[in-house]
Design a protein around this motif. Structure first.
Motif, PDB file in Angstrom:
ATOM      1  N   MET A 328     -12.300   7.705  18.190  1.00 13.98           N
ATOM      2  CA  MET A 328     -12.623   8.570  17.053  1.00 13.98           C
ATOM      3  C   MET A 328     -11.601   8.390  15.936  1.00 13.98           C
ATOM      4  O   MET A 328     -11.948   8.340  14.742  1.00 13.98           O
ATOM      5  N   MET A 331     -12.374   5.240  14.183  1.00 13.71           N
ATOM      6  CA  MET A 331     -13.579   5.365  13.376  1.00 13.71           C
ATOM      7  C   MET A 331     -13.201   5.818  11.966  1.00 13.71           C
ATOM      8  O   MET A 331     -13.739   5.316  10.967  1.00 13.71           O
ATOM      9  N   THR A 335     -13.053   3.397   8.270  1.00 15.02           N
ATOM     10  CA  THR A 335     -13.994   3.787   7.202  1.00 15.02           C
ATOM     11  C   THR A 335     -13.227   4.382   6.030  1.00 15.02           C
ATOM     12  O   THR A 335     -12.737   3.669   5.179  1.00 15.02           O
ATOM     13  N   ALA A 341     -12.505  12.810  12.867  1.00 15.33           N
ATOM     14  CA  ALA A 341     -13.710  12.435  13.606  1.00 15.33           C
ATOM     15  C   ALA A 341     -13.671  13.091  14.976  1.00 15.33           C
ATOM     16  O   ALA A 341     -12.622  13.131  15.629  1.00 15.33           O
ATOM     17  N   GLU A 345     -19.816  13.608  17.486  1.00 11.06           N
ATOM     18  CA  GLU A 345     -20.215  14.096  16.166  1.00 11.06           C
ATOM     19  C   GLU A 345     -19.901  13.110  15.054  1.00 11.06           C
ATOM     20  O   GLU A 345     -20.501  13.168  13.986  1.00 11.06           O
ATOM     21  N   GLY A 346     -18.930  12.235  15.298  1.00 11.86           N
ATOM     22  CA  GLY A 346     -18.528  11.291  14.258  1.00 11.86           C
ATOM     23  C   GLY A 346     -17.594  11.939  13.252  1.00 11.86           C
ATOM     24  O   GLY A 346     -16.942  12.948  13.541  1.00 11.86           O
ATOM     25  N   THR A 348     -16.344  14.222  10.637  1.00  8.66           N
ATOM     26  CA  THR A 348     -16.779  15.561  10.226  1.00  8.66           C
ATOM     27  C   THR A 348     -16.045  16.066   8.995  1.00  8.66           C
ATOM     28  O   THR A 348     -16.444  17.056   8.399  1.00  8.66           O
TER      29      THR A 348
END
Length: 357
Positions: A328, A331, A335, A341, A345-346, A348
């Motif tokens: 996470m 991630m 990006t 993250a 849920e990715g 948030t």
């Protein structure tokens, strides 16, 4: 002749007391166990209604109850006594023995914690526990048999206090050694070795009581720019400042660790994913707004990336849970950076990442 034999018999008994105390000192590293073993010998001589042993907290300039015997033990454990206050505070401040045959006539008795918990202090004997020319603790005996107080028995008590001083100093030395093995040199917070130890304990507790816990994995964004522009000493200073700010920002039950490099981990006991998400966002916002003194006449603000994972849904084992929190985190790093993250849920919470000086 009979008197001489009685004296010899008493001397042998005293030697056995010191033998038992010395054996206690070498048979355990647990301070509470050793102090209780020492003080049990004292009880045989003076039979106080209650007694307590307090240790000086030099950082806070007060005393706390290391051992308290009697019906009020649990209440006294959480109390602290300022230096110079009450009998123990006076003894700790002056380093002198205090004998109070009639407590009601002594103004210092009005501030005794014991009197605030429905225990009537009628008399007191308080002795300093000294080591290396300083007072490190105080022994208090309340309502003991004053007919037992002779120059010999008071000297005997002082010897027991010397044994207690050895036990306290040994315990402090062991604690300092233990702290060194689990503390990160650069930041002063717990290291990764202690992280795994705490995670094992938390995992076992969570499984036993069927409660969740969460991890927040944190990585500083563009930390290399600090090292490149200001030098590695400034970078180390930033890591230490960030770690201490992080420690002050989390809840009291949460534990902060340095995972390695510019990465940190926060363990949140009994915390659901929703609660961990909110905690991570709060950390993200508060740490993002802080300015850090890096020791070269400059202050910086630095952004961070956060990854959140929760037991048991994101991992049933320690390495699995860390791996999920790490995925996470990256991630976010791959990006937008500067965001949060959460597993399942990715991303948030995120905003454009940049370094402000």
């Amino acid at each position: 002749m009979a008197a001489s034999l009685n004296q010899v018999d008493q001397n042998l008994k005293d030697l056995m007391v010191f033998h038992d105390v010395a054996r206690a000192l070498t048979s355990s590293l647990d301070l509470d166990t050793i102090l209780r073993s020492i003080m049990q010998q004292m009880e045989l001589f003076f039979q106080p209604e209650t007694w307590s042993l307090l240790i000086v907290d030099e950082a806070r300039n007060d005393l706390f109850y290391a051992v308290a015997v009697g019906h009020a033990e649990s209440e006294l454990r959480d109390m602290r006594i300022p230096m110079s206050e009450g009998f123990a505070g006076w003894v700790a401040d002056t380093g002198e023995t205090l004998i109070v045959p009639e407590a009601s006539l002594d103004p210092r008795a009005t501030s005794l914690p014991e009197n605030r918990i429905s225990f009537q202090v009628r008399s007191a004997l308080c002795l300093p526990i000294r080591s290396r020319m300083r007072t490190i603790g105080v022994l208090q005996l309340f309502n003991c048999r004053f007919e037992t107080l002779t120059p010999y028995t008071v000297s005997f008590l002082h010897v027991l206090c010397d044994f207690a001083a050895i036990a306290i100093e040994n315990a402090k030395s062991v604690q300092r050694i233990q702290e060194l093995t689990i503390t990160d040199d650069c930041t002063g917070i717990y290291n990764v070795r202690h992280l795994y130890s705490q995670l094992e304990a938390e995992l076992a507790r969570s499984r036993r009581f069927n409660v969740p816990f969460s991890l927040i994995f944190i990585d500083l964004d563009h930390f290399k720019l600090i090292n490149d522009e200001y030098g590695h000493l400034a970078g180390s200073r930033l890591l230490a400042e960030f770690a201490q700010a992080l420690k002050l920002t989390v809840r009291r039950v949460d534990i902060v660790f340095r995972y390695g490099g510019d990465e940190f981990m926060v363990l949140l006991p009994e915390t659901t994913k929703e609660e961990a998400r909110e905690a991570a966002i709060r950390l993200y916002s508060e740490m993002r707004d802080k300015s850090f003194d890096i020791g070269v006449g400059s202050t910086v603000k630095i952004k961070s990336s956060y990854g959140v994972a929760t037991f048991p849904e994101d991992g049933a084992f320690i390495h699995e849970l860390i791996r999920t929190a790490d995925s996470m985190l990256y991630m976010v790093k791959e990006t937008s950076r500067d965001g949060v993250a959460v597993a399942g849920e990715g991303i948030t919470h995120a905003s454009p990442s940049f370094l402000v000086r």
